[in-house]
Write a protein that holds these residues in place. Structure first.
Motif, short mmCIF file in Angstrom:
data_model
loop_
_atom_site.label_atom_id
_atom_site.label_comp_id
_atom_site.label_asym_id
_atom_site.label_seq_id
_atom_site.Cartn_x
_atom_site.Cartn_y
_atom_site.Cartn_z
N UNK A 322 0.83 -1.21 0.00
CA UNK A 322 0.00 0.00 0.00
C UNK A 322 0.86 1.25 0.00
N UNK A 323 1.93 1.25 0.77
CA UNK A 323 2.84 2.38 0.78
C UNK A 323 3.53 2.57 -0.55
N UNK A 324 3.94 1.45 -1.18
CA UNK A 324 4.58 1.54 -2.50
C UNK A 324 3.62 2.14 -3.52
N UNK A 325 2.33 1.74 -3.47
CA UNK A 325 1.35 2.28 -4.40
C UNK A 325 1.15 3.79 -4.19
N UNK A 326 1.14 4.24 -2.93
CA UNK A 326 0.94 5.67 -2.66
C UNK A 326 2.15 6.48 -3.13
N UNK A 327 3.36 5.97 -2.88
CA UNK A 327 4.57 6.67 -3.32
C UNK A 327 4.59 6.76 -4.85
N UNK A 328 4.27 5.65 -5.52
CA UNK A 328 4.22 5.67 -6.99
C UNK A 328 3.16 6.66 -7.47
N UNK A 329 2.04 6.75 -6.73
CA UNK A 329 0.96 7.65 -7.14
C UNK A 329 1.38 9.11 -7.07
N UNK A 330 2.07 9.52 -5.98
CA UNK A 330 2.43 10.95 -5.93
C UNK A 330 3.57 11.28 -6.88
N UNK A 331 4.44 10.34 -7.20
CA UNK A 331 5.46 10.61 -8.21
C UNK A 331 4.82 10.74 -9.59
N UNK A 332 3.88 9.83 -9.90
CA UNK A 332 3.19 9.91 -11.19
C UNK A 332 2.33 11.16 -11.28
N UNK A 333 1.72 11.56 -10.17
CA UNK A 333 0.90 12.78 -10.18
C UNK A 333 1.75 14.00 -10.46
N UNK A 334 2.89 14.11 -9.79
CA UNK A 334 3.78 15.24 -10.04
C UNK A 334 4.29 15.23 -11.47
#
Length: 416
Positions: A322-334
């Motif tokens: 879950x943490x990996x998915x959130x980190x990937x999400x904010x990098x992709x969002x930026x």
């Protein structure tokens, strides 16, 4: 009623001070031996005091709790969920790290009021980290032996404050990259940029930090490439850089290869200085379903007493999938927001920071906890924020002049 447009909020000086205190908090408390031994407890007291001070200053400057919407800070807030769930049963140390991350994120929310796409926070960032580099240079002058110890292979460390070579390399690379972009955007003079870039580059070379060097080069290529069609200065800089790099690769190829290998054998270099063995051990360890999803709780980013040195595996170990998915999400969002923004200097600086952090995440930790990398990404989020909409301000109406025609005397000849 007449109206005038309100310009973007002028940030008080306490905002810059809060940003500097956030940077001080993420300097860390473990590193090389210093000239004067500083107890780790004292360093932790200073860094945690800096975080509390940053939150207090940000809250004082933003008493009305006005915030700007930010996908990055929102996803960072969500990261607290797996962090807390996995840390509840671990102990006080993990919960303390959760509280630190929560205070860090809360400070970013308070400072987001002044995120308007301007270069204000870029200047705060450069000043703070260049001050850290000045401290490193002072330690090198005071005690060269302590600043370049044998146990680090003669690489530059912090002699006055415990900083490791990768940390110094990271700060140098970020300062150089942002200063180069400000120079290309004509937001600083050549002399002012040289005063910052030249000593920072010397310190970067003395750290022998390959990840920081490659991240800086690739980040600058992508950032300058985003300005290629709109900036003649960027095109000239890119052309001269390619020419100088080609000549340097031919003339100094052997010296560059020696610097890059750092005296390591081919086998040691191929397994990333032993990192691959730690990664294989971490991935092969048995885990329950809960540990796989939520992780093992926030820790010191190590496995079996050895540093993990990979942000993705560190997040997987401590905050799970879950943490990996959130980190990937904010990098992709930026990254996605940066691609959608029109070409500008702010966008170029954000692209540099995002690409640098993404590249460094392969051999450095920090994307899942309060760290300098999250502060770099917060700076990128501030650069990608849309300008605050102008607000109408009421202006006092002028007193109306009373005109009473009955009070006007009319001459007798006009009455006839």
């Amino acid at each position: 009623m007449r109206t005038v447009e309100r310009h973007a909020d002028e940030a008080p000086k306490s905002v810059g001070a809060a940003w500097a205190l956030l940077a001080l908090n993420v300097l860390g408390s473990a590193g090389a031996k210093t000239v004067v031994t500083i107890p780790r407890s004292l360093i932790q007291m200073v860094t945690m005091g800096a975080l509390v001070g940053a939150f207090t200053l940000a809250l004082t400057a933003n008493l009305r709790l006005r915030i700007r919407p930010s996908a990055f800070v929102f996803l960072l807030t969500l990261l607290l969920v797996p962090s807390l769930i996995s840390s509840v049963d671990v102990g006080a140390g993990a919960l303390f790290r959760c509280a630190r991350l929560a205070l860090f994120v809360g400070t970013l929310w308070l400072l987001s009021r002044w995120w308007d796409g301007s270069l204000r926070f870029v200047r705060y960032h450069i000043r703070m980290y260049f001050a850290v580099l000045v401290l490193v240079a002072a330690g090198l002058v005071v005690s060269p032996g302590t600043a370049m110890p044998e146990y680090y292979g003669g690489r530059l460390v912090g002699a006055l404050w415990p900083l490791t070579p990768p940390q110094i390399g990271q700060y140098s690379a970020v300062v150089i990259g942002l200063s180069v972009l400000l120079l290309l955007g004509r937001r600083t003079t050549l002399t002012g940029a040289a005063v910052v870039i030249v000593p920072s580059f010397v310190l970067l070379a003395m750290t022998h930090t390959r990840t920081a060097t490659l991240g800086m080069i690739i980040g600058l290529v992508l950032a300058i490439g985003s300005l290629f069609l709109t900036s003649a200065a960027a095109r000239r800089f890119f052309g001269w850089t390619v020419l100088c790099a080609s000549v340097g690769a031919v003339v100094f190829g052997s010296a560059l290869r020696t610097w890059f290998l750092r005296g390591q054998s081919q086998e040691n270099f191929s397994n990333l200085t032993g990192r691959a063995k730690v990664w294989d051990s971490l991935l092969s360890a048995p885990r329950t379903t809960g540990e796989t999803v939520f992780g093992l709780g926030l820790g010191d980013k190590s496995w079996d007493g050895l540093p993990i040195d990979n942000s993705w595996l560190a997040v997987y170990n401590e905050q799970g999938l879950l943490g990996v998915a959130i980190v990937a999400a904010f990098l992709l969002a930026l990254g996605g927001i940066a691609l959608l923004r029109p070409p500008s200097l702010s966008r170029a600086c954000a692209i540099f920071l995002i690409s640098y952090c993404a590249i460094s995440s392969y051999t450095e930790v920090g994307l899942g906890d309060a760290s300098a990398y999250l502060l770099h990404l917060a700076l990128a989020a501030s650069l990608l924020a849309a300008p605050a909409p102008a607000e109408p301000l009421p202006t006092p109406e002028l007193p109306r002049q009373r005109s009473d025609i009955s009070r006007i005397r009319v001459p007798r000849w006009a009455r006839r």
